[in-house]
Design an enzyme around this catalytic site. Structure first.
Site: not given
Ligand code: AMP
Length: 395
Positions: A34, A197, A353, A376
């Site tokens: 950044r 999620k 991120g 975001g």
């Molecule tokens: P997000 O911030 O929603 O983009 O999520 C990113 C996070 O999702 C990272 O820290 C990954 O470790 C986690 N992640 C990705 N795949 C999986 C999975 N199969 N099970 C649990 N966590 C996951």
């Protein structure tokens, strides 16, 4: 007002940047992306014969000064990237800071202390914005990472520069890149969405269904889609309250002619651990006592076929728990496929991120078309929302 053609000679440019960079426990910047990305903006002003007053937030302090959240910690990194000395003001609206910025010599660069040491920053307080505005003759917003916030320094302050406000190179570039994906007629357009999620990506997924030809879904969120279709996902991450919505998304995609690509296999493990044996399983046949932590080889190969044949690619979110070396391969392979597509003239935009962290980890950031500095903000812009930081300059 256009940043590139504006002449900053004898002007003090008050530049809102996003120096909210990660630091380690010793206060060293661990990822200076950044900071690096605003250097051209600063250099343009200095080369024109002007001076620069930089302002930023840093972390989430509790509305009061604290050394853990001091921007002083990034001075070393900033000075080495600019190869210049920085003047630091330890209170962004203190008398001493105005003494410094009032008679600033051309060529000087000042950094103001963390704006969020004042609660008025996040409140979008007019008086606070007015005070800050006295630091400059021209307002330049180059903080894309904060453009979705209606804070004092990101939007309210622009009111005090009705004729002297502009974006810097970084924001200009970010907007150009996202607009390219939003407005281009190039096809196939492929979006790759991953991460933990479904809930945090629902709006963007729905929006993307109106745009894309292919939607690749990986990461933890894929298991909610597999369970919704009666697959056995063992102990994998799932959001049971989103099962119906997952089915609705699949149906909507069908109606809109969007091809959805879900993983067909998973790397499974008995615990969330990097030290236990791994099994490759069909993603809908995961035993009760195992969890899927990365996409498997068949999924990698199927996703690769889609990606390398795409003209436009948008990637947000990892394919697995890439922070653990055993479950990095899926995300790394996707990154390499995106690089390959880019080499074949596709336009690739990486934002959000964790996918940015991943592309940096694999040292591939300079091999894709654009890596967004605003997770975001980029998602909200893609969703079609008006960003206060952008509006304030355009209006
Ligand atoms: P997000 O911030 O929603 O983009 O999520 C990113 C996070 O999702 C990272 O820290 C990954 O470790 C986690 N992640 C990705 N795949 C999986 C999975 N199969 N099970 C649990 N966590 C996951």
């Amino acid at each position: 007002m256009n940043f590139k053609s504006y002449n900053f000679k004898n002007k003090r440019a008050l530049v809102r940047v996003d120096f909210n960079v990660p630091i380690d426990s010793n206060g060293f910047v661990t990822d200076s992306t950044r900071i690096k990305m605003v250097i051209p903006t600063i250099q343009k002003i200095i080369n024109d014969g002007g001076s620069v007053v930089l302002m930023s937030h840093f972390g989430r302090p509790k509305d009061a000064p604290s050394s853990d959240f001091s921007l002083k910690q990034i001075i070393g990194s900033l000075e080495s990237l600019l190869e210049r000395k920085i003047i630091f003001c330890s209170d962004c609206i203190g008398d001493s800071s105005f003494k410094i910025t009032k008679n600033l010599e051309n060529g000087s660069i000042v950094l103001l202390e963390n704006l969020r040491f004042y609660k008025q920053e996040k409140q979008g307080d007019k008086d606070f914005a007015l005070k800050l505005s006295n630091h400059g003759d021209v307002y330049v917003n180059d903080a894309f990472g904060s453009a979705h916030r209606a804070h004092a320094s990101t939007s309210v302050i622009a009111n005090y520069f009705p004729n002297d406000k502009t974006f810097g190179f970084l924001i200009e570039n970010e907007i150009l890149s996202v607009d390219k994906v939003l407005n281009s007629n190039s096809h196939p357009l492929t979006a790759i969405v991953g991460g933990a999620k479904v809930s945090s990506k629902i709006t963007i997924i729905s929006k993307l269904l109106d745009k894309v030809d292919h939607l690749i879904i990986g990461g933890g969120m894929a298991y909610t889609f597999i369970k919704a279709q009666n697959g056995s996902i063992g102990k994998s991450l799932v959001e049971d309250q989103y099962l119906d919505l997952a089915l609705e998304i699949l149906q909507e995609a069908k109606e809109k002619g969007v091809q959805i690509h879900l993983p067909s296999d998973s790397l499974c493990c008995k615990e969330f651990s990097n030290d236990l044996p791994i099994e490759i399983r069909p993603i809908n046949k995961i035993p009760e006592d195992e969890m899927g932590l990365d996409i498997g080889p068949d999924s990698i190969s199927a996703f690769k076929d889609v990606i390398v044949n795409s003209s436009l690619i948008l990637w947000n979110g990892p394919m697995g728990v890439f922070e653990m070396s055993n479950f990095q391969n899926g995300t790394a392979s996707i990154a390499h496929s995106i690089v390959k597509a880019t080499e074949n003239n596709a336009f690739s935009l990486i934002g959000g991120g964790d996918s940015v962290a991943a592309i940096n980890l694999f040292k591939l950031a300079n091999k894709v078309s654009h890596v967004s500095t605003g997770g975001g903000a980029m998602l909200e812009y893609l969703e079609g929302k008006q960003l206060p930081g952008i509006e304030a300059i355009n209006n």
